[in-house]
Structures are given as structure tokens and as C-alpha cells.
Design a protein around this motif. Structure first.
Motif, PDB file in Angstrom:
ATOM      1  N   CYS A  26      17.705  26.614 -70.400  1.00 20.27           N
ATOM      2  CA  CYS A  26      17.320  27.427 -69.389  1.00 20.27           C
ATOM      3  C   CYS A  26      16.391  26.731 -68.277  1.00 20.27           C
ATOM      4  N   GLY A  27      16.240  25.583 -68.510  1.00 14.59           N
ATOM      5  CA  GLY A  27      15.207  24.707 -67.580  1.00 14.59           C
ATOM      6  C   GLY A  27      13.902  25.029 -67.978  1.00 14.59           C
ATOM      7  N   CYS A  28      13.549  24.681 -69.035  1.00 15.97           N
ATOM      8  CA  CYS A  28      11.977  24.788 -69.644  1.00 15.97           C
ATOM      9  C   CYS A  28      11.105  23.973 -68.507  1.00 15.97           C
ATOM     10  N   PRO A  29       9.930  24.255 -68.535  1.00 13.01           N
ATOM     11  CA  PRO A  29       8.827  23.656 -67.988  1.00 13.01           C
ATOM     12  C   PRO A  29       8.552  21.980 -68.645  1.00 13.01           C
ATOM     13  N   GLU A  30       8.517  21.252 -67.711  1.00  9.51           N
ATOM     14  CA  GLU A  30       8.360  19.703 -68.013  1.00  9.51           C
ATOM     15  C   GLU A  30       6.930  19.249 -67.370  1.00  9.51           C
ATOM     16  N   LEU A  31       6.577  17.888 -68.145  1.00 11.93           N
ATOM     17  CA  LEU A  31       5.537  17.218 -67.767  1.00 11.93           C
ATOM     18  C   LEU A  31       5.893  16.245 -67.356  1.00 11.93           C
ATOM     19  N   TYR A  32       5.394  15.446 -66.230  1.00 10.83           N
ATOM     20  CA  TYR A  32       5.851  14.035 -65.652  1.00 10.83           C
ATOM     21  C   TYR A  32       4.669  13.471 -65.213  1.00 10.83           C
ATOM     22  N   LEU A  33       4.719  11.967 -65.014  1.00 11.77           N
ATOM     23  CA  LEU A  33       3.774  11.097 -64.307  1.00 11.77           C
ATOM     24  C   LEU A  33       4.463  10.483 -63.211  1.00 11.77           C
ATOM     25  N   ASP A  34       3.724  10.563 -62.093  1.00 20.12           N
ATOM     26  CA  ASP A  34       4.409   9.971 -60.807  1.00 20.12           C
ATOM     27  C   ASP A  34       3.314   8.692 -60.589  1.00 20.12           C
ATOM     28  N   PRO A  35       4.039   7.580 -61.064  1.00 17.02           N
ATOM     29  CA  PRO A  35       3.142   6.305 -61.136  1.00 17.02           C
ATOM     30  C   PRO A  35       3.231   6.073 -59.223  1.00 17.02           C
ATOM     31  N   ALA A  36       3.959   6.586 -58.465  1.00 17.73           N
ATOM     32  CA  ALA A  36       3.865   6.345 -56.973  1.00 17.73           C
ATOM     33  C   ALA A  36       2.841   7.351 -56.238  1.00 17.73           C
ATOM     34  N   ALA A  37       2.440   8.296 -56.864  1.00 18.61           N
ATOM     35  CA  ALA A  37       1.702   9.227 -56.232  1.00 18.61           C
ATOM     36  C   ALA A  37       0.291   8.729 -56.077  1.00 18.61           C
ATOM     37  N   PRO A  38      -0.660   9.465 -55.359  1.00 18.08           N
ATOM     38  CA  PRO A  38      -2.018   8.964 -55.283  1.00 18.08           C
ATOM     39  C   PRO A  38      -2.507   9.585 -56.659  1.00 18.08           C
ATOM     40  N   GLU A  39      -3.607   9.028 -56.825  1.00 18.55           N
ATOM     41  CA  GLU A  39      -4.426   9.751 -58.151  1.00 18.55           C
ATOM     42  C   GLU A  39      -4.707  11.073 -58.303  1.00 18.55           C
ATOM     43  N   GLU A  40      -4.948  11.783 -57.338  1.00 16.92           N
ATOM     44  CA  GLU A  40      -5.016  13.212 -57.473  1.00 16.92           C
ATOM     45  C   GLU A  40      -3.929  13.993 -57.594  1.00 16.92           C
ATOM     46  N   ARG A  41      -2.624  13.231 -57.375  1.00 16.39           N
ATOM     47  CA  ARG A  41      -1.392  14.066 -57.507  1.00 16.39           C
ATOM     48  C   ARG A  41      -0.559  13.306 -58.736  1.00 16.39           C
ATOM     49  N   ARG A  42      -1.179  12.591 -59.354  1.00 18.86           N
ATOM     50  CA  ARG A  42      -0.292  11.846 -60.470  1.00 18.86           C
ATOM     51  C   ARG A  42       0.628  12.547 -61.547  1.00 18.86           C
ATOM     52  N   VAL A  43      -0.060  13.550 -61.962  1.00 21.33           N
ATOM     53  CA  VAL A  43       0.421  14.666 -62.996  1.00 21.33           C
ATOM     54  C   VAL A  43       1.298  15.599 -62.306  1.00 21.33           C
ATOM     55  N   VAL A  44       2.581  15.699 -62.539  1.00 20.79           N
ATOM     56  CA  VAL A  44       3.605  16.820 -62.057  1.00 20.79           C
ATOM     57  C   VAL A  44       4.002  17.469 -63.062  1.00 20.79           C
ATOM     58  N   ILE A  45       3.897  18.847 -62.970  1.00 26.91           N
ATOM     59  CA  ILE A  45       4.499  19.932 -64.098  1.00 26.91           C
ATOM     60  C   ILE A  45       5.604  20.801 -63.111  1.00 26.91           C
ATOM     61  N   THR A  46       6.808  20.779 -63.615  1.00 27.87           N
ATOM     62  CA  THR A  46       7.927  21.223 -63.036  1.00 27.87           C
ATOM     63  C   THR A  46       8.130  22.793 -63.804  1.00 27.87           C
ATOM     64  N   ASP A  47       8.700  23.756 -63.215  1.00 28.94           N
ATOM     65  CA  ASP A  47       9.039  24.978 -64.168  1.00 28.94           C
ATOM     66  C   ASP A  47      10.730  25.223 -63.844  1.00 28.94           C
ATOM     67  N   ASP A  48      10.821  26.192 -64.412  1.00 32.49           N
ATOM     68  CA  ASP A  48      12.223  26.461 -64.545  1.00 32.49           C
ATOM     69  C   ASP A  48      12.835  27.356 -63.288  1.00 32.49           C
ATOM     70  N   PHE A  49      12.139  27.334 -62.350  1.00 35.10           N
ATOM     71  CA  PHE A  49      12.515  28.072 -60.817  1.00 35.10           C
ATOM     72  C   PHE A  49      12.480  26.856 -60.086  1.00 35.10           C
ATOM     73  N   GLY A  50      12.232  25.743 -60.320  1.00 36.55           N
ATOM     74  CA  GLY A  50      12.336  24.501 -59.390  1.00 36.55           C
ATOM     75  C   GLY A  50      10.921  24.232 -58.473  1.00 36.55           C
ATOM     76  N   GLN A  51      10.028  24.955 -58.860  1.00 39.75           N
ATOM     77  CA  GLN A  51       8.679  24.745 -58.452  1.00 39.75           C
ATOM     78  C   GLN A  51       7.813  23.668 -59.253  1.00 39.75           C
ATOM     79  N   ARG A  52       7.044  23.137 -58.634  1.00 35.35           N
ATOM     80  CA  ARG A  52       6.067  21.881 -59.156  1.00 35.35           C
ATOM     81  C   ARG A  52       4.827  21.941 -58.737  1.00 35.35           C
TER      82      ARG A  52
END
Length: 72
Positions: free
Chosen positions: A20-46
Motif C-alpha cells: 500500500c505504499g508504506c512510509p520509508e526513510l531515506y538519506l539524501d546525500p545531495a541535500a544540505p545538512e538540515e534536509r539530509r533525512v527524508v521520510i516519505t508517506d503513502d500519500f506522496g508527501q515527504r
């Protein structure tokens, strides 16, 4: 491949017991330090946060701060 997660390093899927599109945790190595962690949800939000903010969230969860929210 999901273009919303291109370039992100997958860390964890929360639930994973369905398709069903479970929430997921990612690291974004290209993002600034304050935005490095990305959590997505099953509604397409992050949400994006720093590693320090994630560490605080994990510490609070370990210490029971969220227990009342989940009805423990």
C-alpha cells in the motif's frame, strides 16, 4: 523507479507487510545538512530534517515520549 526518490539512499521501510505504499526513510546525500533525512508517506508527501533532528526523534521514541500516541 519512483522519480520522487531518485538519488536517495533507502534506509528503512516502516510496515512493509503490504503493497500500500508504506512510509520509508531515506538519506539524501545531495541535500544540505538540515534536509539530509527524508521520510516519505503513502500519500506522496515527504518531510525533510537533519540527522540531529532524526536522532532526537529516535531518542524520544526510545524514552517513551510517543507511547501515549500509539496507545501503549
Amino acid at each position: 523507479m519512483d522519480h520522487a526518490t531518485d538519488g536517495l539512499q533507502h534506509v528503512a521501510t516502516f510496515c512493509g507487510q503490504c503493497s500500500c505504499g508504506c512510509p520509508e526513510l531515506y538519506l539524501d546525500p545531495a541535500a544540505p545538512e538540515e534536509r539530509r533525512v527524508v521520510i516519505t508517506d503513502d500519500f506522496g508527501q515527504r518531510i525533510q530534517m537533519s540527522l540531529g533532528q532524526l536522532a532526537d526523534l529516535v531518542a524520544d521514541a526510545r524514552n517513551g515520549v510517543l507511547d501515549a500516541v500509539i496507545g501503549a
